[in-house]
Structure formats: structure tokens, C-alpha cells
Design a protein around this motif. Structure first.
Motif, mmCIF file in Angstrom:
data_model
loop_
_atom_site.group_PDB
_atom_site.id
_atom_site.type_symbol
_atom_site.label_atom_id
_atom_site.label_comp_id
_atom_site.label_asym_id
_atom_site.label_seq_id
_atom_site.Cartn_x
_atom_site.Cartn_y
_atom_site.Cartn_z
ATOM 1 N N SER A 257 32.651 36.590 27.849
ATOM 2 C CA SER A 257 32.900 34.665 28.103
ATOM 3 C C SER A 257 33.975 34.562 29.595
ATOM 4 O O SER A 257 34.018 33.930 29.933
ATOM 5 C CB SER A 257 32.973 33.812 27.065
ATOM 6 N N SER A 258 35.379 35.282 28.847
ATOM 7 C CA SER A 258 36.626 35.180 29.985
ATOM 8 C C SER A 258 36.199 35.358 31.498
ATOM 9 O O SER A 258 37.102 34.994 32.658
ATOM 10 C CB SER A 258 37.903 35.139 28.666
ATOM 11 N N LEU A 259 35.615 36.529 31.494
ATOM 12 C CA LEU A 259 35.324 37.163 32.295
ATOM 13 C C LEU A 259 34.747 36.850 33.043
ATOM 14 O O LEU A 259 34.541 36.481 34.406
ATOM 15 C CB LEU A 259 34.710 38.914 31.999
ATOM 16 N N PHE A 260 33.808 36.505 33.184
ATOM 17 C CA PHE A 260 32.401 35.066 33.377
ATOM 18 C C PHE A 260 33.375 34.679 34.180
ATOM 19 O O PHE A 260 32.945 34.695 34.932
ATOM 20 C CB PHE A 260 31.479 35.104 32.757
ATOM 21 N N SER A 261 34.121 33.620 33.133
ATOM 22 C CA SER A 261 34.303 32.704 33.446
ATOM 23 C C SER A 261 35.099 32.736 35.189
ATOM 24 O O SER A 261 35.687 32.044 35.785
ATOM 25 C CB SER A 261 35.390 31.484 33.209
ATOM 26 N N SER A 264 33.265 33.643 37.690
ATOM 27 C CA SER A 264 32.762 32.329 38.384
ATOM 28 C C SER A 264 33.802 31.538 39.727
ATOM 29 O O SER A 264 33.045 30.762 40.130
ATOM 30 C CB SER A 264 32.303 31.789 36.947
ATOM 31 N N ALA A 265 34.677 30.671 39.126
ATOM 32 C CA ALA A 265 36.210 30.677 39.887
ATOM 33 C C ALA A 265 36.348 31.306 40.932
ATOM 34 O O ALA A 265 36.503 30.990 41.885
ATOM 35 C CB ALA A 265 36.995 30.343 38.778
ATOM 36 N N GLN A 266 35.895 32.753 40.714
ATOM 37 C CA GLN A 266 36.261 33.664 41.860
ATOM 38 C C GLN A 266 35.151 32.985 42.794
ATOM 39 O O GLN A 266 35.660 33.029 44.219
ATOM 40 C CB GLN A 266 36.511 34.751 41.599
ATOM 41 N N LEU A 267 34.676 32.978 42.752
ATOM 42 C CA LEU A 267 32.846 32.512 43.648
ATOM 43 C C LEU A 267 33.011 31.502 44.407
ATOM 44 O O LEU A 267 32.715 30.692 45.268
ATOM 45 C CB LEU A 267 31.777 33.048 42.995
ATOM 46 N N LEU A 268 33.025 30.410 43.232
ATOM 47 C CA LEU A 268 33.491 29.293 43.589
ATOM 48 C C LEU A 268 34.323 28.467 44.629
ATOM 49 O O LEU A 268 34.857 27.980 45.693
ATOM 50 C CB LEU A 268 34.269 27.939 42.637
#
Length: 511
Positions: A257-261, A264-268
Motif C-alpha cells: 500500500s505504501s509503495l503504491f502510494s 501514485s504520488a510520483q505519477l501525479l
């Protein structure tokens, strides 16, 4: 006659190419200058107090150590130098941060001119304006911002060293690599993938038979030895800090979950740039638009630069099961814009470059608008005062006057919370040394216990959070501390209730 016309045509083409090159160079310089001026002026006009990272760096920098609790020392040294030179004026720190970003743009542009066309180099560098990390966070000059130019410079000069194989360039590459490590350990995320490329790619591997790469290794290692010595002497406190900031996650679902977050933040953070890249993709010159080939050294090199740092960082995170914080991704994307241009190879006509210029303007104006609105109206809407609006000068004047109203000796030491003690240290005319309460003397080796007994000290803490009594972490170290009336400060939207205590000097009696 035919020969004359041919020669005239070649001359005209050469003049046209030279004029285009000059126009593109002028466009690049103008865009970077606009970025530097705007993002230097905005915090000067809208912020009244130093940020947390700047306050912390200034508290460290005045002590001139070879390392600190969280970082190598280059950032604290530099911010101490420039703020002392400017008589504590914050504009110089804002300018320093933007010069770091300008160096990234320049280095990417220079590498692009080596491996692509002039137009592609321009677009590849200026695409970074659409990356969050190169605009909104940059007014807070810190170790992350300082590492960025060294990462970008290293990518440029190492390519030059590999392709030209000149010993001086290899030595410069080693110097830049070492300065990057002196700024932040995450410089290793650039050094390691490029070292692997040196081994894996046949063009680069041939250089291993020459003295150049070994001179790079020798130069960077020798220059970094003083900090390595400090790390060992300090018990590796700066490495422990990384562990505290990213504690191990044993439950696999929580880690995923932390890895996905993080991803996702990098893509944003990359989203505005990716939207512009979609526009570039529509301008591709052929159906075979993804032009990546391992045999082409330049393309292999830019791929390693663009994705090697994030890949290495994610691998370390997965192996250690320690999550990455969002801002740790900031220095890892310096070459993503140039990679996209090299992969797509858009057909960049003058008209399409004008379209790109308009898109670049939008990518720049949106963060500016958000920054202005956030600084002017967010505190009133949320009720939370920004640190950059904190009354640090008033706090320092108030508690310094309190000290001199009690003792005739200089205020030499202040201990307590990083934010409040750091503000007193920086804004007080006496620039007292700081001991941050969370770590005691281990994280503040410049504190001499005998001298602090002789000179006394001021203790300060957030009474709203910790109560009016002296916090245990301070009370156990300063058993003779005398509580003082609390300090009440009115901020823009907040009232700051601060606890205060004095450790009396042993050699000076109170009036």
C-alpha cells in the motif's frame, strides 16, 4: 553556374541553421531566466519567515561539523555562508534554490545538445517545468534542492567523459559525484545505475581499460573520506535517521500500500509534463515512434539516467521493506523530459515549437497561481498558519530580552524543539548554539557540557502540545532549569503558546 548555386544553397542553409540555433538558445535562456526571477520573487514577497529545513540547516551550519544528524554537511555549510554574507536576508536562499534548478535545466539542455537536435534539447530540458518538484517546493531551499544540480551535472559530464575519454573530464565527474554525496546520500541513486551501465554497455565498458573511470572513482572516494570518517565516529547517526523516517514494514499488504502510494504520488508530480508529452507524441515523425535501442549508446545512456535512479531507489525500498517518502522522489527525475523526447522524436517545426511554448507557459503559470493563492488565503481557510508566516523575529527578540532581563551574560545556548529553538538561534542577534531536544548531546556534539554549565541555556517548547511543565527530555538533562512565564505570540491566524525555562549560568548571579 550549378556549382555556384549549390555553394550558395549550402551557405544559406548554414546561415539558417545558425540563426535557428541562436533563436533556440535565446529561448532557452529566456525561459530559465523567467523561472529563476519569478520563483525568487514570489517567496520574497509572500513569505516572512524561514522554512523548517532552512531553520534546521542554519542551526547546524553555524557549528561547521563534518556531518549532522540527518544529512551530509554541504547544505548547512552553504546556507550558513550565504545568509551570513547577506546579513540574514532570506532572498539569497530563495535565489540559491532557483540557481540549483537553473543548473538542472542547463545540464539537461547541454546533454540534449550532445545526443539530440537543438530543438529536442530545448524541449527535453524545458519539459521539466511541468514536473511538480521543479517549481512549487523549490522556495524551500534544502538538501534535496541542493542535490539536484549535482545529479544533473553528473549525468552531463559523465557522458562527455565516456565519449571523449579526457582525463580532466573524468576528474571533474568524480568531483561532481563527491559534491552530490556531500549534499545528500541519494546521489548514489545516480552513481550506481551509471556504474552498472559502464559495465554492461560495450561502448562504455571499453573505457574501463583506460585510467579515466578509475580516476573518477579515486577522486570521488578521496573527497568523501572526511565525511565517511565522521559517519563512523558519530555511530552512523545519519544512517539511523533514514531508518527512523522510514521504519520497516513487516506486513506485506501495508508495504504494498505504501509503495503504491509513493508511485501514485510520483505519477501525479509528473502529470503536467506527461500531458505535454502526449501533445509531443502527436507530432511524432514516423509510425515507429518508440525509438529505443540498446545498441545506441546515447539512448541506452539517457534511459539509465531517466529510470535508473527511481529503479534503484524502489529496489532498495523493497529489499529493506522500508517505504519511501514522497519528496524523496524529487531528485530522481532530472532527465525524464529528455528521455521522452529521445524516445518519441517528435517532428518539431517552428510552428509546433510555438505551441510548445504556450504549453510551457501554462505549465509554469498554474503552480505560480496555486502558490500565490496558497500563501495568501490558505491559512485563513484552513486555520493553520504556515511556518513561513511564523513570527520568528518577534519570538527571538522576546526571549532574548527575557534572558537579558534576568542575566547579564550573553545568550549562548538554546535547547528545545527544532522549530522554536531553531528560530531563536537564527533570528536572535546573538546566534546561540542549538541543542535539539529530541536527540540530546548525541545529535549536538558541538555542545560542551561544561561550557553550557558555565554559560547557562534557554529551554523552549510548544506548551500547547506538551504542557506548561518542562518536557521530560529537557528536564532530565537540565535538572536546575527554572521555569519562566510562558511566551504568547499572535500569528496571522494562530496564537502560539510557548513554554520557557532558564538554566542559570554557574559563574554569573542573577540581578
Amino acid at each position: 553556374m550549378t556549382a555556384v548555386l549549390t555553394e550558395f544553397s549550402k551557405t544559406s542553409q548554414a546561415k539558417g541553421a545558425l540563426k535557428l540555433k541562436q533563436t533556440l538558445t535565446f529561448s532557452f535562456a529566456g525561459a530559465v531566466l523567467i523561472h529563476v526571477v519569478v520563483w525568487t520573487l514570489l517567496p520574497m514577497l509572500l513569505q516572512t519567515n524561514a522554512s523548517l529545513d532552512m531553520i534546521e540547516g542554519l542551526a547546524w551550519g553555524r557549528e561547521w561539523q563534518l556531518g549532522y544528524e540527518k544529512d551530509p554537511p554541504l547544505f548547512p555549510w552553504l546556507i550558513e555562508l550565504i545568509t551570513t554574507w547577506s546579513d540574514k536576508k532570506l532572498w539569497v536562499s530563495y535565489l540559491a534554490g532557483q540557481l540549483c534548478i537553473a543548473t538542472v535545466f542547463f545540464s539537461v539542455w547541454q546533454l540534449g545538445r550532445r545526443i539530440a537536435t537543438e530543438a529536442e534539447a530545448l524541449v527535453g530540458a524545458l519539459l521539466l517545468e511541468g514536473v511538480y518538484y521543479f517549481n512549487l517546493p523549490t522556495p524551500e531551499f534544502n538538501d534535496i534542492v541542493l542535490q539536484m544540480p549535482f545529479a544533473a551535472l553528473f549525468g552531463w559530464v559523465l557522458h562527455k567523459a565516456i565519449t571523449e575519454n579526457r582525463l580532466t573530464i573524468w576528474i571533474v565527474s568524480g568531483l561532481v559525484a563527491s559534491l552530490g554525496l556531500w549534499s545528500r546520500y541519494s546521489m548514489g541513486a545516480y552513481i550506481l545505475p551509471l556504474a552498472l551501465l559502464m559495465i554492461a554497455h560495450p561502448v562504455a565498458r571499453r573505457r574501463l581499460a583506460s585510467p579515466g573511470p578509475w580516476l573518477l572513482l579515486l577522486t570521488s572516494t578521496l573527497l568523501f573520506i572526511p565525511h565517511l570518517y565522521w559517519m563512523a565516529e558519530s555511530g552512523f547517526v545519519s544512517i539511523e535517521y533514514v531508518g527512523r523516517r522510514a521504519p520497516e514494514i513487516t506486513k506485506i499488504t501495508d508495504f504494498l500500500s505504501s509503495l503504491f502510494s509513493f508511485i501514485s504520488a510520483q505519477l501525479l508530480a509528473l502529470l503536467p509534463m506527461l500531458l505535454i508529452a502526449i501533445m509531443l507524441w502527436r507530432w511524432r515523425s514516423s509510425r515507429n515512434w518508440l525509438q529505443l535501442r540498446w545498441g545506441n549508446f546515447d539512448q541506452a545512456y539517457i534511459t539509465a539516467l531517466a529510470f535508473g535512479p527511481i529503479a534503484i531507489s524502489l529496489c532498495l525500498s523493497i529489499v529493506a521493506r522500508r517505504p519511501m517518502r514522497v519528496m524523496w522522489g524529487a531528485p530522481l527525475w532530472c532527465f525524464i523530459g529528455l528521455f521522452i523526447v529521445m524516445a518519441i522524436r517528435p517532428f518539431l517545426t517552428i510552428e509546433k515549437l510555438r505551441y510548445f511554448g504556450r504549453a510551457w507557459s501554462i505549465a509554469m503559470l498554474l503552480p505560480i497561481a496555486f502558490f500565490v493563492l496558497d500563501q495568501l488565503y490558505a491559512p485563513q481557510i484552513t486555520g493553520n498558519e504556515k511556518r513561513t508566516h511564523f513570527p520568528g523575529t518577534i519570538l527571538a527578540e522576546t526571549v532574548t530580552d527575557r534572558w537579558h532581563g534576568t542575566f547579564d551574560s550573553p545568550l549562548k545556548y538554546v535547547a528545545g524543539d527544532t522549530w522554536y529553538a531553531g528560530n531563536v538561534s537564527f533570528y536572535s542577534t546573538e546566534r546561540p548554539s542549538t541543542m535539539f531536544s529530541h536527540g540530546g548531546r548525541r545529535f549536538s556534539p558541538w555542545i560542551d557540557p561544561e561550557d553550557i554549565k558555565r554559560a547557562g541555556a534557554m529551554l523552549i517548547w510548544d506548551a500547547t502540545q506538551e504542557g506548561d511543565a518542562i518536557p521530560a527530555e529537557l528536564a532530565t538533562q537540565f535538572t536546575n532549569a527554572i521555569p519562566q512565564p510562558p511566551v504568547i505570540l499572535d500569528g496571522e491566524v494562530s496564537v502560539h503558546h510557548l513554554g520557557l525555562a532558564f538554566v542559570p549560568p554557574e559563574t554569573i548571579e542573577s540581578p
